[in-house]
Design a protein around this motif. Structure first.
Motif, PDB file in Angstrom:
ATOM      1  N   HIS A 126       0.837  -1.193   0.000  1.00  0.00           N
ATOM      2  CA  HIS A 126       0.000   0.000   0.000  1.00  0.00           C
ATOM      3  C   HIS A 126       0.878   1.252   0.000  1.00  0.00           C
ATOM      4  N   SER A 172      -5.350  -1.461  -0.782  1.00  0.00           N
ATOM      5  CA  SER A 172      -5.369   0.003  -0.850  1.00  0.00           C
ATOM      6  C   SER A 172      -4.666   0.464  -2.133  1.00  0.00           C
ATOM      7  N   ALA A 232      -9.615  -3.263  -1.178  1.00  0.00           N
ATOM      8  CA  ALA A 232      -9.950  -1.913  -0.726  1.00  0.00           C
ATOM      9  C   ALA A 232      -9.243  -0.779  -1.466  1.00  0.00           C
ATOM     10  N   ILE A 273     -12.696  -6.443   1.405  1.00  0.00           N
ATOM     11  CA  ILE A 273     -12.674  -5.172   2.136  1.00  0.00           C
ATOM     12  C   ILE A 273     -13.322  -5.367   3.507  1.00  0.00           C
ATOM     13  N   ASP A 276     -14.778  -0.093   6.540  1.00  0.00           N
ATOM     14  CA  ASP A 276     -13.858   0.729   5.744  1.00  0.00           C
ATOM     15  C   ASP A 276     -14.647   1.824   5.023  1.00  0.00           C
ATOM     16  N   ARG A 287     -14.687   3.436  -0.087  1.00  0.00           N
ATOM     17  CA  ARG A 287     -14.012   2.322  -0.759  1.00  0.00           C
ATOM     18  C   ARG A 287     -14.977   1.164  -1.014  1.00  0.00           C
ATOM     19  N   HIS A 323      -9.903   0.178   7.556  1.00  0.00           N
ATOM     20  CA  HIS A 323      -8.907   0.134   6.475  1.00  0.00           C
ATOM     21  C   HIS A 323      -7.581  -0.407   7.021  1.00  0.00           C
TER      22      HIS A 323
END
Length: 290
Positions: free
Chosen positions: A54, A133, A157, A199, A203, A229, A257
């Motif tokens: 990420h 992410s 996500a 996810i 989030d 997201r 997240h």
């Protein structure tokens, strides 16, 4: 570009390897995990799992979090590191859109795979891939460009998504993808890739998701796929399924997240995709010659 085969793996090429500079472009690097069973003298070939970090770029930590999966499923893990501050000192997003100031991050990654294939016995032609992410942004765009290289892909996500829609410009949609990358969207190949969308059900923050008009990657319509997201991942699911791509959507209860907390369903998905791939390979190998 050839990498000489190492005659004997050093300590730092085994287990949790150190970070090595990419031969393709030494601004980028990678680390691996090699299962304890790996024997240089044996002939068995290991599946490959690729993990994309990420925005925080904790590549080696992400690698470590999949050691249990690598041992349980006897595969080698590759975790590339794409540093921030490439070209522009404050840039954080370079790899997420695949193409950045002439750098093709997909090609950087594919060459890393070729590089390690000269060091370890791996299935280099098809591999598993997960990203969370910013990594989730990269992996679903990589899916559009290289579906035939993927044994399975897990999209975790992402803050923004690219829909498989030729009525919208890249990177909101896929119009112009061929002009940028020299690659057409291969819908038949997309349909053959197992896709997981994963996810946490908490989030829902938007401070890092909403793209402002002052952003370097602002485009008209960039926020149209939803506020959170979760909304955007659902939009991606709808876009993929509209093309006949089968997806698996995993909600992880009680998780915001936090990439480390969504990994159990990722590992389960990978194990299933790997099992199905091995069965297909065995069936092909068992067929009598024509």
């Amino acid at each position: 570009m050839a990498t000489p085969q190492l005659s004997k793996l050093s300590f730092y090429r085994r287990g949790r390897t150190t970070l090595y500079a990419s031969r393709y472009d030494q601004r980028f690097s990678y680390c691996c995990y090699v299962p304890e069973s790996y024997d240089e003298e044996a002939q068995d070939v290991y599946p490959l799992t690729v993990l994309i970090h990420h925005t925080g770029r904790t590549a080696s930590l992400l690698r470590d979090e999949f050691v249990d999966f690598a041992e349980a499923n006897q595969c080698i893990v590759l975790a590339p590191l794409f540093p921030s501050g490439i070209i522009h000192p404050n840039d954080l997003n370079n790899y997420k859109h695949v193409l950045y100031h002439g750098i093709r991050y997909d090609l950087v990654l594919l060459d890393m795979i070729e590089e390690i294939s000269a060091i370890y016995r791996i299935h280099a032609d098809k591999f598993l891939m997960h990203g969370f992410s910013g990594g989730g942004q990269f992996v679903h765009r990589f899916l559009y460009l290289h579906p035939r290289r993927l044994m399975g892909v897990s999209v975790g996500a992402p803050g923004t998504v690219t829909l498989p829609d030729d009525d919208k410009d890249w990177w909101i949609g896929t119009r112009g993808m061929e002009e940028r990358f020299g690659i057409k969207l291969d819908v038949d190949a997309l349909r053959s890739v197992p896709v997981q969308l994963v996810i946490g059900d908490k989030d829902v923050e938007t401070w890092e998701v909403t793209v402002r008009s002052t952003s370097n990657f602002w485009m008209e319509g960039i926020n149209d796929t939803g506020e959170t997201r979760i909304d955007r991942l659902r939009a991606l699911q709808m876009g993929l399924e509209s093309l006949g791509v089968k997806t698996r959507f995993d909600f992880v209860p009680g998780v915001a997240h936090q990439g480390v907390l969504i990994q159990e369903p990722v590992k389960a998905f990978f194990a299933e995709a790997l099992s199905q791939y091995r069965k297909r390979v065995e069936l092909i190998a068992a067929r009598p010659p024509a």
